[in-house]
Write a protein that holds these residues in place. Structure first.
Motif, PDB file in Angstrom:
ATOM      1  N   UNK A   1       0.843  -1.204   0.000  1.00 18.30           N
ATOM      2  CA  UNK A   1       0.000   0.000   0.000  1.00 18.30           C
ATOM      3  C   UNK A   1       0.875   1.250   0.000  1.00 18.30           C
ATOM      4  N   UNK A   2       1.929   1.235   0.803  1.00 18.35           N
ATOM      5  CA  UNK A   2       2.817   2.401   0.861  1.00 18.35           C
ATOM      6  C   UNK A   2       3.538   2.609  -0.459  1.00 18.35           C
ATOM      7  N   UNK A   3       3.918   1.515  -1.141  1.00 16.43           N
ATOM      8  CA  UNK A   3       4.571   1.680  -2.447  1.00 16.43           C
ATOM      9  C   UNK A   3       3.616   2.330  -3.434  1.00 16.43           C
ATOM     10  N   UNK A   4       2.367   1.914  -3.446  1.00 17.37           N
ATOM     11  CA  UNK A   4       1.396   2.533  -4.345  1.00 17.37           C
ATOM     12  C   UNK A   4       1.140   3.987  -3.956  1.00 17.37           C
ATOM     13  N   UNK A   5       1.204   4.307  -2.671  1.00 10.26           N
ATOM     14  CA  UNK A   5       1.052   5.697  -2.237  1.00 10.26           C
ATOM     15  C   UNK A   5       2.176   6.554  -2.807  1.00 10.26           C
ATOM     16  N   UNK A   6       3.400   6.046  -2.741  1.00 11.96           N
ATOM     17  CA  UNK A   6       4.536   6.769  -3.309  1.00 11.96           C
ATOM     18  C   UNK A   6       4.408   6.894  -4.826  1.00 11.96           C
TER      19      UNK A   6
END
Length: 571
Positions: A317-322
Protein backbone atom coordinates in the motif's frame (compact mmCIF):
# COMPACT_ATOMS: atom_id res chain seq x y z
CA UNK A 1 -7.06 0.42 -22.04
CA UNK A 2 -10.73 1.41 -21.77
CA UNK A 3 -10.56 2.04 -18.03
CA UNK A 4 -7.40 4.14 -18.23
CA UNK A 5 -8.62 6.03 -21.31
CA UNK A 6 -11.55 7.25 -19.19
CA UNK A 7 -10.27 7.33 -15.59
CA UNK A 8 -6.86 8.97 -16.11
CA UNK A 9 -7.99 12.16 -17.90
CA UNK A 10 -11.34 12.25 -16.05
CA UNK A 11 -10.69 15.51 -14.17
CA UNK A 12 -9.68 17.31 -17.37
CA UNK A 13 -12.68 15.81 -19.18
CA UNK A 14 -15.15 17.02 -16.54
CA UNK A 15 -13.67 20.51 -16.56
CA UNK A 16 -13.44 20.80 -20.34
CA UNK A 17 -16.61 19.07 -21.54
CA UNK A 18 -18.91 19.37 -18.50
CA UNK A 19 -17.74 22.83 -17.39
CA UNK A 20 -17.26 21.66 -13.80
CA UNK A 21 -15.24 23.67 -11.32
CA UNK A 22 -11.81 22.19 -10.47
CA UNK A 23 -12.78 21.17 -6.93
CA UNK A 24 -16.05 19.58 -8.07
CA UNK A 25 -14.30 17.69 -10.85
CA UNK A 26 -11.59 16.50 -8.47
CA UNK A 27 -14.16 15.27 -5.94
CA UNK A 28 -16.03 13.29 -8.60
CA UNK A 29 -12.76 11.77 -9.80
CA UNK A 30 -11.71 10.77 -6.27
CA UNK A 31 -15.06 9.13 -5.54
CA UNK A 32 -14.99 7.27 -8.84
CA UNK A 33 -11.37 6.15 -8.35
CA UNK A 34 -12.08 4.84 -4.86
CA UNK A 35 -15.17 2.93 -5.97
CA UNK A 36 -13.30 1.53 -8.99
CA UNK A 37 -10.53 0.10 -6.82
CA UNK A 38 -12.70 -1.20 -3.98
CA UNK A 39 -15.34 -2.89 -6.15
CA UNK A 40 -13.10 -5.95 -6.78
CA UNK A 41 -13.68 -6.98 -3.15
CA UNK A 42 -17.37 -7.49 -3.89
CA UNK A 43 -16.56 -9.19 -7.18
CA UNK A 44 -14.12 -11.53 -5.44
CA UNK A 45 -16.76 -12.56 -2.91
CA UNK A 46 -19.33 -13.24 -5.64
CA UNK A 47 -16.84 -15.21 -7.75
CA UNK A 48 -15.54 -17.38 -4.92
CA UNK A 49 -18.88 -17.96 -3.22
CA UNK A 50 -21.48 -18.15 -6.01
CA UNK A 51 -20.64 -17.68 -9.69
CA UNK A 52 -17.07 -18.83 -10.18
CA UNK A 53 -14.39 -16.86 -12.01
CA UNK A 54 -15.56 -17.44 -15.57
CA UNK A 55 -19.15 -16.27 -15.06
CA UNK A 56 -18.05 -13.28 -12.98
CA UNK A 57 -15.48 -12.32 -15.61
CA UNK A 58 -18.06 -12.68 -18.37
CA UNK A 59 -20.47 -10.49 -16.40
CA UNK A 60 -17.79 -7.82 -15.92
CA UNK A 61 -16.84 -7.73 -19.59
CA UNK A 62 -20.47 -7.29 -20.70
CA UNK A 63 -21.03 -4.46 -18.24
CA UNK A 64 -17.75 -2.86 -19.32
CA UNK A 65 -18.86 -2.75 -22.94
CA UNK A 66 -22.22 -1.24 -21.95
CA UNK A 67 -20.47 1.30 -19.70
CA UNK A 68 -18.09 2.45 -22.42
CA UNK A 69 -20.97 2.65 -24.90
CA UNK A 70 -22.88 4.94 -22.53
CA UNK A 71 -19.79 7.08 -21.90
CA UNK A 72 -19.07 7.32 -25.64
CA UNK A 73 -22.67 8.42 -26.35
CA UNK A 74 -22.54 11.00 -23.55
CA UNK A 75 -19.41 12.49 -25.11
CA UNK A 76 -20.84 12.44 -28.66
CA UNK A 77 -24.53 13.43 -28.49
CA UNK A 78 -24.92 17.16 -27.89
CA UNK A 79 -28.12 16.78 -25.87
CA UNK A 80 -26.25 14.65 -23.30
CA UNK A 81 -23.58 17.24 -22.41
CA UNK A 82 -23.50 20.98 -21.66
CA UNK A 83 -22.85 23.47 -24.48
CA UNK A 84 -19.22 24.25 -25.24
CA UNK A 85 -17.67 27.10 -23.29
CA UNK A 86 -15.46 29.70 -24.95
CA UNK A 87 -12.19 30.88 -23.36
CA UNK A 88 -13.78 34.27 -22.60
CA UNK A 89 -16.68 32.61 -20.76
CA UNK A 90 -14.21 30.46 -18.85
CA UNK A 91 -12.34 33.54 -17.67
CA UNK A 92 -15.60 35.27 -16.74
CA UNK A 93 -16.91 32.15 -14.98
CA UNK A 94 -20.17 32.17 -16.96
CA UNK A 95 -19.99 28.68 -18.46
CA UNK A 96 -23.22 26.65 -18.35
CA UNK A 97 -22.83 23.71 -15.98
CA UNK A 98 -24.22 20.20 -16.48
CA UNK A 99 -27.94 19.64 -16.03
CA UNK A 100 -29.54 16.79 -14.12
CA UNK A 101 -29.84 14.74 -17.31
CA UNK A 102 -26.20 15.32 -18.21
CA UNK A 103 -25.04 14.21 -14.79
CA UNK A 104 -27.39 11.22 -14.74
CA UNK A 105 -26.13 9.77 -18.03
CA UNK A 106 -22.49 10.35 -17.08
CA UNK A 107 -22.88 8.86 -13.61
CA UNK A 108 -24.72 5.82 -14.99
CA UNK A 109 -21.79 5.14 -17.31
CA UNK A 110 -19.34 5.57 -14.43
CA UNK A 111 -21.37 3.27 -12.18
CA UNK A 112 -21.48 0.58 -14.86
CA UNK A 113 -17.72 0.87 -15.25
CA UNK A 114 -17.32 0.35 -11.49
CA UNK A 115 -19.49 -2.78 -11.70
CA UNK A 116 -17.39 -3.97 -14.62
CA UNK A 117 -14.17 -3.49 -12.65
CA UNK A 118 -15.67 -5.50 -9.80
CA UNK A 119 -16.22 -8.40 -12.20
CA UNK A 120 -13.07 -8.29 -14.33
CA UNK A 121 -10.25 -7.01 -12.11
CA UNK A 122 -10.26 -9.78 -9.47
CA UNK A 123 -11.02 -12.65 -11.89
CA UNK A 124 -9.12 -12.17 -15.16
CA UNK A 125 -5.68 -13.00 -13.75
CA UNK A 126 -6.70 -16.04 -11.60
CA UNK A 127 -8.92 -17.41 -14.38
CA UNK A 128 -5.85 -17.48 -16.60
CA UNK A 129 -3.87 -19.11 -13.79
CA UNK A 130 -6.56 -21.81 -13.55
CA UNK A 131 -5.50 -23.02 -17.00
CA UNK A 132 -2.08 -24.17 -15.69
CA UNK A 133 -1.48 -27.53 -14.03
CA UNK A 134 1.78 -27.25 -12.09
CA UNK A 135 1.94 -31.04 -11.77
CA UNK A 136 2.52 -31.22 -15.52
CA UNK A 137 6.05 -30.98 -16.89
CA UNK A 138 4.66 -28.98 -19.80
CA UNK A 139 3.25 -26.34 -17.45
CA UNK A 140 6.25 -25.98 -15.13
CA UNK A 141 7.46 -22.41 -15.12
CA UNK A 142 4.56 -21.36 -17.33
CA UNK A 143 2.62 -19.79 -14.49
CA UNK A 144 5.48 -17.45 -13.54
CA UNK A 145 5.86 -16.35 -17.16
CA UNK A 146 2.10 -15.87 -17.34
CA UNK A 147 2.10 -13.43 -14.40
CA UNK A 148 4.93 -11.43 -15.96
CA UNK A 149 3.39 -11.45 -19.42
CA UNK A 150 -0.04 -10.51 -18.12
CA UNK A 151 1.26 -7.42 -16.40
CA UNK A 152 3.59 -6.45 -19.26
CA UNK A 153 0.64 -6.50 -21.69
CA UNK A 154 -1.46 -4.49 -19.23
CA UNK A 155 1.30 -1.87 -19.07
CA UNK A 156 1.48 -1.69 -22.88
CA UNK A 157 -2.30 -1.18 -23.02
CA UNK A 158 -2.07 1.62 -20.45
CA UNK A 159 0.81 3.18 -22.38
CA UNK A 160 -1.30 3.27 -25.54
CA UNK A 161 -4.24 4.69 -23.59
CA UNK A 162 -2.12 7.56 -22.25
CA UNK A 163 -0.49 8.36 -25.59
CA UNK A 164 -2.51 7.47 -28.68
CA UNK A 165 -5.99 7.51 -27.13
CA UNK A 166 -5.45 10.62 -24.99
CA UNK A 167 -4.03 12.47 -28.00
CA UNK A 168 -7.18 11.61 -30.00
CA UNK A 169 -9.33 12.80 -27.09
CA UNK A 170 -7.58 16.14 -26.69
CA UNK A 171 -6.73 16.94 -30.31
CA UNK A 172 -9.60 15.31 -32.25
CA UNK A 173 -12.67 14.31 -30.25
CA UNK A 174 -13.48 12.93 -26.80
CA UNK A 175 -16.19 10.77 -28.34
CA UNK A 176 -13.77 9.16 -30.80
CA UNK A 177 -11.22 8.77 -28.01
CA UNK A 178 -13.74 6.71 -26.01
CA UNK A 179 -15.04 4.82 -29.07
CA UNK A 180 -11.61 3.36 -29.90
CA UNK A 181 -11.18 1.35 -26.64
CA UNK A 182 -14.88 0.42 -26.77
CA UNK A 183 -14.37 -1.20 -30.18
CA UNK A 184 -11.27 -2.99 -28.88
CA UNK A 185 -13.27 -4.29 -25.92
CA UNK A 186 -15.80 -5.77 -28.35
CA UNK A 187 -13.00 -7.46 -30.30
CA UNK A 188 -11.47 -8.87 -27.11
CA UNK A 189 -14.88 -10.09 -25.95
CA UNK A 190 -15.39 -11.90 -29.25
CA UNK A 191 -12.03 -13.65 -28.88
CA UNK A 192 -12.91 -14.60 -25.30
CA UNK A 193 -16.21 -16.15 -26.41
CA UNK A 194 -14.46 -18.09 -29.20
CA UNK A 195 -12.23 -19.71 -26.60
CA UNK A 196 -15.25 -20.63 -24.49
CA UNK A 197 -17.18 -22.02 -27.47
CA UNK A 198 -14.16 -24.12 -28.51
CA UNK A 199 -13.96 -25.70 -25.05
CA UNK A 200 -10.43 -24.44 -24.41
CA UNK A 201 -10.92 -23.32 -20.81
CA UNK A 202 -10.64 -25.08 -17.47
CA UNK A 203 -13.42 -24.01 -15.09
CA UNK A 204 -12.85 -24.14 -11.33
CA UNK A 205 -16.23 -24.11 -9.51
CA UNK A 206 -16.91 -21.72 -6.59
CA UNK A 207 -15.86 -22.99 -3.17
CA UNK A 208 -18.48 -21.23 -1.07
CA UNK A 209 -18.15 -18.11 1.05
CA UNK A 210 -14.52 -17.52 2.02
CA UNK A 211 -15.52 -15.04 4.71
CA UNK A 212 -17.73 -17.57 6.50
CA UNK A 213 -14.80 -20.00 6.72
CA UNK A 214 -12.65 -17.28 8.29
CA UNK A 215 -15.43 -16.37 10.72
CA UNK A 216 -15.87 -20.01 11.74
CA UNK A 217 -12.22 -20.37 12.70
CA UNK A 218 -12.32 -17.20 14.78
CA UNK A 219 -15.57 -18.17 16.52
CA UNK A 220 -14.48 -21.77 17.17
CA UNK A 221 -11.10 -20.73 18.61
CA UNK A 222 -12.77 -18.15 20.86
CA UNK A 223 -15.26 -20.74 22.13
CA UNK A 224 -12.39 -23.06 23.06
CA UNK A 225 -10.08 -20.45 24.53
CA UNK A 226 -9.98 -22.26 27.89
CA UNK A 227 -8.81 -25.54 26.34
CA UNK A 228 -5.14 -26.50 26.20
CA UNK A 229 -3.57 -27.60 22.95
CA UNK A 230 -2.29 -31.20 22.88
CA UNK A 231 1.48 -31.67 22.59
CA UNK A 232 2.32 -27.93 22.78
CA UNK A 233 6.02 -28.61 22.22
CA UNK A 234 5.63 -30.81 19.13
CA UNK A 235 3.75 -29.36 16.16
CA UNK A 236 3.67 -32.62 14.20
CA UNK A 237 2.26 -34.59 17.13
CA UNK A 238 -0.25 -31.81 17.73
CA UNK A 239 -1.34 -31.94 14.10
CA UNK A 240 -2.09 -35.65 14.37
CA UNK A 241 -4.22 -35.02 17.47
CA UNK A 242 -6.32 -32.25 15.90
CA UNK A 243 -9.14 -32.51 13.36
CA UNK A 244 -7.25 -32.87 10.10
CA UNK A 245 -9.20 -34.66 7.36
CA UNK A 246 -7.48 -35.19 3.99
CA UNK A 247 -8.04 -32.45 1.43
CA UNK A 248 -9.75 -33.28 -1.82
CA UNK A 249 -7.38 -32.54 -4.70
CA UNK A 250 -8.21 -33.11 -8.36
CA UNK A 251 -7.88 -31.32 -11.69
CA UNK A 252 -9.92 -30.25 -14.70
CA UNK A 253 -12.67 -28.30 -13.03
CA UNK A 254 -12.57 -29.83 -9.57
CA UNK A 255 -11.05 -28.49 -6.37
CA UNK A 256 -7.32 -27.92 -6.27
CA UNK A 257 -6.16 -27.64 -2.66
CA UNK A 258 -2.59 -27.20 -1.47
CA UNK A 259 -2.59 -29.22 1.78
CA UNK A 260 -1.17 -26.99 4.49
CA UNK A 261 0.76 -28.40 7.46
CA UNK A 262 0.10 -27.12 10.97
CA UNK A 263 2.38 -24.26 12.04
CA UNK A 264 3.16 -22.97 15.56
CA UNK A 265 2.49 -19.32 14.70
CA UNK A 266 -0.78 -17.84 15.99
CA UNK A 267 -1.30 -21.04 17.96
CA UNK A 268 -4.45 -19.67 19.59
CA UNK A 269 -6.27 -20.33 16.30
CA UNK A 270 -5.18 -23.98 16.48
CA UNK A 271 -7.74 -24.46 19.23
CA UNK A 272 -10.50 -24.30 16.60
CA UNK A 273 -9.38 -27.81 15.49
CA UNK A 274 -9.51 -29.42 18.95
CA UNK A 275 -11.95 -32.35 19.00
CA UNK A 276 -13.83 -32.39 22.31
CA UNK A 277 -16.49 -34.96 21.44
CA UNK A 278 -15.79 -36.95 18.27
CA UNK A 279 -19.18 -38.65 18.22
CA UNK A 280 -21.08 -35.36 18.38
CA UNK A 281 -18.76 -33.15 16.33
CA UNK A 282 -17.77 -35.44 13.42
CA UNK A 283 -20.22 -37.15 11.04
CA UNK A 284 -19.62 -40.70 9.77
CA UNK A 285 -18.37 -39.30 6.43
CA UNK A 286 -15.69 -37.29 8.27
CA UNK A 287 -17.22 -33.83 7.85
CA UNK A 288 -17.82 -31.62 10.90
CA UNK A 289 -21.36 -31.77 12.32
CA UNK A 290 -20.92 -28.36 13.97
CA UNK A 291 -18.81 -26.21 11.60
CA UNK A 292 -18.96 -23.22 13.95
CA UNK A 293 -17.45 -25.28 16.77
CA UNK A 294 -14.96 -27.51 14.94
CA UNK A 295 -12.70 -26.47 12.06
CA UNK A 296 -10.04 -28.42 10.22
CA UNK A 297 -6.31 -27.74 10.35
CA UNK A 298 -6.59 -26.68 6.70
CA UNK A 299 -9.14 -23.98 7.58
CA UNK A 300 -7.01 -22.77 10.48
CA UNK A 301 -3.89 -22.49 8.35
CA UNK A 302 -5.79 -20.65 5.62
CA UNK A 303 -6.79 -18.00 8.14
CA UNK A 304 -3.17 -17.78 9.26
CA UNK A 305 -2.14 -17.20 5.64
CA UNK A 306 -4.41 -14.17 5.48
CA UNK A 307 -3.17 -12.76 8.79
CA UNK A 308 0.50 -13.19 7.82
CA UNK A 309 0.01 -11.49 4.46
CA UNK A 310 -1.45 -8.29 5.96
CA UNK A 311 1.88 -6.71 7.12
CA UNK A 312 3.46 -7.36 3.70
CA UNK A 313 0.33 -5.96 2.03
CA UNK A 314 0.71 -2.74 4.06
CA UNK A 315 4.18 -2.25 2.56
CA UNK A 316 2.58 -2.66 -0.87
CA UNK A 317 0.00 0.00 0.00
CA UNK A 318 2.82 2.40 0.86
CA UNK A 319 4.57 1.68 -2.45
CA UNK A 320 1.40 2.53 -4.35
CA UNK A 321 1.05 5.70 -2.24
CA UNK A 322 4.54 6.77 -3.31
CA UNK A 323 3.71 5.91 -6.92
CA UNK A 324 0.60 8.11 -6.71
CA UNK A 325 2.69 11.04 -5.45
CA UNK A 326 5.19 10.54 -8.26
CA UNK A 327 2.49 10.43 -10.95
CA UNK A 328 0.48 13.38 -9.61
CA UNK A 329 3.34 15.82 -9.27
CA UNK A 330 5.20 14.73 -12.37
CA UNK A 331 2.01 15.66 -14.25
CA UNK A 332 2.00 19.09 -12.57
CA UNK A 333 5.65 19.57 -13.50
CA UNK A 334 4.92 18.64 -17.12
CA UNK A 335 2.21 21.31 -17.36
CA UNK A 336 4.86 23.98 -16.75
CA UNK A 337 7.41 22.65 -19.23
CA UNK A 338 7.90 22.53 -23.00
CA UNK A 339 5.60 19.87 -24.49
CA UNK A 340 6.88 20.05 -28.06
CA UNK A 341 8.16 17.14 -30.10
CA UNK A 342 9.77 18.92 -32.99
CA UNK A 343 8.52 22.36 -33.99
CA UNK A 344 4.81 21.76 -34.51
CA UNK A 345 3.75 18.65 -32.61
CA UNK A 346 2.79 18.98 -28.95
CA UNK A 347 1.57 16.23 -26.65
CA UNK A 348 -0.87 16.42 -23.69
CA UNK A 349 0.96 16.74 -20.34
CA UNK A 350 -0.77 13.62 -18.98
CA UNK A 351 0.94 11.57 -21.69
CA UNK A 352 4.33 11.92 -19.97
CA UNK A 353 3.03 9.41 -17.37
CA UNK A 354 3.06 6.79 -20.13
CA UNK A 355 6.84 6.58 -19.67
CA UNK A 356 6.23 4.79 -16.36
CA UNK A 357 4.02 2.13 -17.95
CA UNK A 358 6.38 1.67 -20.88
CA UNK A 359 9.25 1.24 -18.44
CA UNK A 360 7.39 -1.49 -16.55
CA UNK A 361 6.55 -3.27 -19.80
CA UNK A 362 10.22 -3.18 -20.87
CA UNK A 363 11.76 -4.11 -17.53
CA UNK A 364 9.52 -7.16 -16.95
CA UNK A 365 11.13 -9.19 -19.79
CA UNK A 366 14.55 -7.78 -18.82
CA UNK A 367 13.99 -9.16 -15.33
CA UNK A 368 12.86 -12.56 -16.60
CA UNK A 369 15.64 -12.94 -19.19
CA UNK A 370 18.61 -11.32 -17.45
CA UNK A 371 18.12 -10.65 -13.75
CA UNK A 372 16.40 -13.95 -12.96
CA UNK A 373 18.94 -15.90 -15.01
CA UNK A 374 21.92 -14.30 -13.24
CA UNK A 375 20.24 -14.80 -9.86
CA UNK A 376 19.66 -18.49 -10.59
CA UNK A 377 23.32 -18.99 -11.39
CA UNK A 378 24.49 -17.11 -8.31
CA UNK A 379 22.06 -18.67 -5.84
CA UNK A 380 21.52 -22.09 -7.45
CA UNK A 381 17.79 -21.66 -6.81
CA UNK A 382 15.09 -22.78 -9.17
CA UNK A 383 12.39 -20.47 -10.50
CA UNK A 384 13.37 -16.80 -10.52
CA UNK A 385 16.57 -17.19 -8.54
CA UNK A 386 15.29 -14.88 -5.81
CA UNK A 387 12.20 -15.17 -3.64
CA UNK A 388 9.09 -13.11 -4.16
CA UNK A 389 9.81 -11.06 -1.04
CA UNK A 390 13.33 -10.33 -2.24
CA UNK A 391 11.90 -9.15 -5.55
CA UNK A 392 9.51 -6.77 -3.80
CA UNK A 393 12.26 -5.47 -1.55
CA UNK A 394 14.48 -4.69 -4.55
CA UNK A 395 11.57 -2.70 -6.01
CA UNK A 396 11.28 -0.64 -2.81
CA UNK A 397 14.96 0.31 -2.97
CA UNK A 398 14.71 1.32 -6.64
CA UNK A 399 11.58 3.33 -5.82
CA UNK A 400 13.50 5.39 -3.25
CA UNK A 401 16.17 6.11 -5.87
CA UNK A 402 13.45 7.32 -8.26
CA UNK A 403 12.52 10.11 -5.84
CA UNK A 404 16.15 11.17 -5.51
CA UNK A 405 16.26 11.47 -9.32
CA UNK A 406 12.97 13.39 -9.26
CA UNK A 407 14.31 15.84 -6.69
CA UNK A 408 17.40 16.53 -8.79
CA UNK A 409 15.27 17.12 -11.91
CA UNK A 410 12.91 19.43 -10.01
CA UNK A 411 15.81 21.57 -8.77
CA UNK A 412 16.90 22.06 -12.38
CA UNK A 413 13.33 22.78 -13.56
CA UNK A 414 12.73 25.27 -10.75
CA UNK A 415 16.01 27.04 -11.39
CA UNK A 416 15.15 27.55 -15.07
CA UNK A 417 11.62 28.73 -14.19
CA UNK A 418 12.93 31.36 -11.76
CA UNK A 419 14.93 32.89 -14.59
CA UNK A 420 11.60 33.63 -16.33
CA UNK A 421 8.13 34.15 -14.86
CA UNK A 422 8.77 31.82 -11.91
CA UNK A 423 6.39 29.10 -13.12
CA UNK A 424 6.97 28.19 -16.78
CA UNK A 425 10.21 26.40 -17.63
CA UNK A 426 11.72 26.34 -21.12
CA UNK A 427 13.09 22.85 -20.48
CA UNK A 428 11.56 19.90 -22.31
CA UNK A 429 9.05 17.78 -20.41
CA UNK A 430 11.06 14.73 -21.46
CA UNK A 431 13.50 15.73 -18.73
CA UNK A 432 10.94 14.07 -16.42
CA UNK A 433 11.31 10.73 -18.20
CA UNK A 434 14.25 9.41 -16.10
CA UNK A 435 12.36 9.58 -12.79
CA UNK A 436 9.39 7.78 -14.35
CA UNK A 437 11.66 5.19 -15.98
CA UNK A 438 13.35 4.41 -12.64
CA UNK A 439 9.95 4.18 -10.97
CA UNK A 440 8.90 1.81 -13.77
CA UNK A 441 11.88 -0.41 -12.98
CA UNK A 442 10.72 -0.34 -9.37
CA UNK A 443 7.26 -1.45 -10.52
CA UNK A 444 8.70 -4.33 -12.56
CA UNK A 445 10.15 -5.67 -9.31
CA UNK A 446 7.62 -4.63 -6.67
CA UNK A 447 4.29 -4.35 -8.46
CA UNK A 448 4.62 -7.56 -10.47
CA UNK A 449 6.14 -9.19 -7.39
CA UNK A 450 3.05 -8.25 -5.40
CA UNK A 451 0.78 -9.86 -7.99
CA UNK A 452 2.66 -13.15 -7.94
CA UNK A 453 3.09 -13.06 -4.15
CA UNK A 454 -0.65 -12.67 -3.51
CA UNK A 455 -1.56 -15.32 -6.08
CA UNK A 456 0.81 -17.88 -4.55
CA UNK A 457 0.46 -17.08 -0.84
CA UNK A 458 -3.31 -16.65 -0.53
CA UNK A 459 -5.21 -19.90 0.15
CA UNK A 460 -6.02 -21.73 -3.08
CA UNK A 461 -9.76 -21.03 -2.98
CA UNK A 462 -9.15 -17.33 -2.25
CA UNK A 463 -7.13 -16.40 -5.34
CA UNK A 464 -9.86 -14.04 -6.53
CA UNK A 465 -9.64 -12.24 -3.19
CA UNK A 466 -5.86 -12.06 -3.71
CA UNK A 467 -6.32 -9.91 -6.80
CA UNK A 468 -8.96 -7.83 -5.02
CA UNK A 469 -6.37 -7.11 -2.30
CA UNK A 470 -4.00 -5.85 -4.98
CA UNK A 471 -6.58 -3.37 -6.30
CA UNK A 472 -7.64 -2.36 -2.77
CA UNK A 473 -4.04 -1.39 -2.11
CA UNK A 474 -4.28 1.02 -5.03
CA UNK A 475 -7.60 2.40 -3.80
CA UNK A 476 -6.30 3.07 -0.29
CA UNK A 477 -3.13 4.62 -1.69
CA UNK A 478 -5.09 7.37 -3.45
CA UNK A 479 -6.50 8.52 -0.10
CA UNK A 480 -3.21 8.08 1.73
CA UNK A 481 -1.46 10.19 -0.92
CA UNK A 482 -3.82 13.06 -0.14
CA UNK A 483 -3.23 12.58 3.58
CA UNK A 484 0.54 12.66 3.12
CA UNK A 485 0.34 15.91 1.14
CA UNK A 486 -1.89 17.50 3.78
CA UNK A 487 0.50 16.51 6.56
CA UNK A 488 3.52 17.82 4.66
CA UNK A 489 1.80 21.12 3.92
CA UNK A 490 0.64 21.45 7.51
CA UNK A 491 4.16 20.95 8.83
CA UNK A 492 6.00 23.05 6.23
CA UNK A 493 3.48 25.89 5.96
CA UNK A 494 3.22 26.77 9.66
CA UNK A 495 5.23 29.96 9.28
CA UNK A 496 3.29 31.29 6.31
CA UNK A 497 3.21 30.23 2.67
CA UNK A 498 1.55 27.26 1.06
CA UNK A 499 4.02 24.60 2.15
CA UNK A 500 6.24 22.42 -0.02
CA UNK A 501 3.37 21.25 -2.24
CA UNK A 502 1.13 24.31 -2.43
CA UNK A 503 -1.21 25.15 -5.30
CA UNK A 504 1.36 27.54 -6.79
CA UNK A 505 4.06 25.26 -8.19
CA UNK A 506 6.33 28.27 -8.63
CA UNK A 507 6.33 28.98 -4.89
CA UNK A 508 6.27 25.30 -3.88
CA UNK A 509 9.35 23.24 -3.10
CA UNK A 510 8.67 19.97 -4.86
CA UNK A 511 12.35 19.08 -4.63
CA UNK A 512 12.12 19.04 -0.83
CA UNK A 513 8.91 17.04 -1.07
CA UNK A 514 10.57 14.46 -3.31
CA UNK A 515 13.45 14.11 -0.85
CA UNK A 516 10.90 13.58 1.93
CA UNK A 517 9.23 10.86 -0.15
CA UNK A 518 12.62 9.20 -0.63
CA UNK A 519 13.00 9.09 3.15
CA UNK A 520 9.48 7.65 3.47
CA UNK A 521 10.37 5.02 0.86
CA UNK A 522 13.49 4.10 2.83
CA UNK A 523 11.45 3.79 6.02
CA UNK A 524 8.97 1.58 4.20
CA UNK A 525 11.87 -0.62 3.07
CA UNK A 526 13.09 -1.03 6.66
CA UNK A 527 9.56 -1.97 7.73
CA UNK A 528 9.37 -4.43 4.84
CA UNK A 529 12.68 -6.03 5.88
CA UNK A 530 11.25 -6.75 9.34
CA UNK A 531 8.05 -8.20 7.85
CA UNK A 532 9.89 -10.37 5.33
CA UNK A 533 12.27 -11.66 8.02
CA UNK A 534 9.32 -12.83 10.12
CA UNK A 535 7.27 -14.14 7.20
CA UNK A 536 7.10 -17.86 6.38
CA UNK A 537 5.81 -18.93 3.00
CA UNK A 538 2.59 -20.89 2.72
CA UNK A 539 3.15 -24.49 3.74
CA UNK A 540 6.54 -23.77 5.33
CA UNK A 541 7.21 -25.43 8.68
CA UNK A 542 9.01 -23.62 11.47
CA UNK A 543 12.14 -25.73 11.06
CA UNK A 544 12.27 -25.02 7.33
CA UNK A 545 12.70 -21.26 7.56
CA UNK A 546 16.30 -21.27 6.35
CA UNK A 547 16.09 -24.15 3.93
CA UNK A 548 13.18 -22.95 1.83
CA UNK A 549 14.21 -20.76 -1.10
CA UNK A 550 11.06 -20.27 -3.14
CA UNK A 551 7.33 -20.95 -2.58
CA UNK A 552 7.16 -22.55 -6.02
CA UNK A 553 9.34 -25.37 -4.69
CA UNK A 554 6.84 -25.93 -1.89
CA UNK A 555 3.97 -26.14 -4.35
CA UNK A 556 5.82 -28.61 -6.57
CA UNK A 557 6.82 -30.80 -3.63
CA UNK A 558 3.28 -30.75 -2.25
CA UNK A 559 1.79 -31.70 -5.62
CA UNK A 560 4.02 -34.76 -5.82
CA UNK A 561 2.86 -36.16 -2.48
CA UNK A 562 -0.31 -38.04 -1.74
CA UNK A 563 -3.11 -36.49 0.32
CA UNK A 564 -2.17 -38.45 3.43
CA UNK A 565 1.48 -37.40 3.15
CA UNK A 566 0.88 -33.77 2.24
CA UNK A 567 0.56 -32.65 5.85
CA UNK A 568 3.94 -34.17 6.76
CA UNK A 569 6.07 -33.11 3.80
CA UNK A 570 9.31 -31.22 4.37
CA UNK A 571 11.35 -29.41 1.75
Amino acid sequence: MATNAFATPLTAYLMERYNMKPNAATNVTNIFSGALNFSPVVGAFVADAFWGRFRTLLFGIVFGIIAMAVITLSATIHQLKPPACSPLDQQAGTCVGPSGLHRAVLYVGMALLVVSAGGTNPTSLPFGADQFDERSERHKGGLTRYYAGYYAIAMVATFLALTVVVYVQVKVSWGLGFAIPTALMLAGFAAFLVGAAAGLYVYVPPEGSIFSSVARVVVASCRKWRLRLPHPGDVRMQEEALYNPPATAAWNGQRRVFKLPLTPELSFLNKAAIVTDAAAEIRPDGTPARPWQLCSVQQVEEVKCLVKIVPVWVAGVMWFTLLTEMVNYTFLQARTMDLHIGRRFTFPPISIIAVFYLSVALFVPVYDLLVAGVARRLTNKAGGGITLLQRQGAGLVIGALAFVVAAAVERRRRRSALLGDGVTSPLSAFLLAPQLAVMGASGAFNMVGQVEFYNTQFPDQMLTLANAAFYCAQGISSYLATLVVNIVNARTGRHGGGGWVGDDIGAARLDYFYYAMAVLAAANFVYFLVCSHLYRYKGQQAGDAIAVADPDELARDSASTSDSEAALFKT
